[in-house]
Design a protein around this motif. Sequence first.
Motif: not given
Length: 163
Positions: A23, A27-28, A68-71, A73-75
């Motif tokens: 993180q 990513g988040p 964790p799709c959002y994480g 995606y952000m990565c």
Amino acid sequence: MSSNFCSKPVDVTKFGVIYAGAQKNVGPSRVTVVIIKKDLIGNAQEITPVMLDYKIHADNNSVYNTPPCYGIYMCGLVFEHLLAHGGLVEVEKKNMKKARILYDAIDESNGFYRCPVEKTVRSLMNIPFTLEKSELETEFIHEAAKKKMVQLKGHRSYFSYSH
């Protein structure tokens, strides 16, 4: 490798397992990246929690649980950005330049700022320092916030600038 993950090239073949709370650089919060040699997979002890038994993840193509799709995606966006800007070789050059600016300011301050880390082992990612006069710390934090430098107060004994 949490602090330095994706901050410089790393020869992953020199490690059996790389575990990075990514993180900070990728990513988040709560994003974790694990890189493990195949010959180490399948040797978990009986007491190992299921989520840390990497054979289960390998057998399920890393989607044993709901990913964790959002994480992810952000990565992916961060990885695309890193590649578009020259990859980890260029990232390391930028990190060295930024760290040099900070360390030079600390080292050339005639003791006003002090870095408690020996020069030969200083981090490019976490730069701890103290102020000569501790009574200036509150003012320093306040003035830094005005310049949008926040959360500089790290360990209770040091400030830490992470970039």
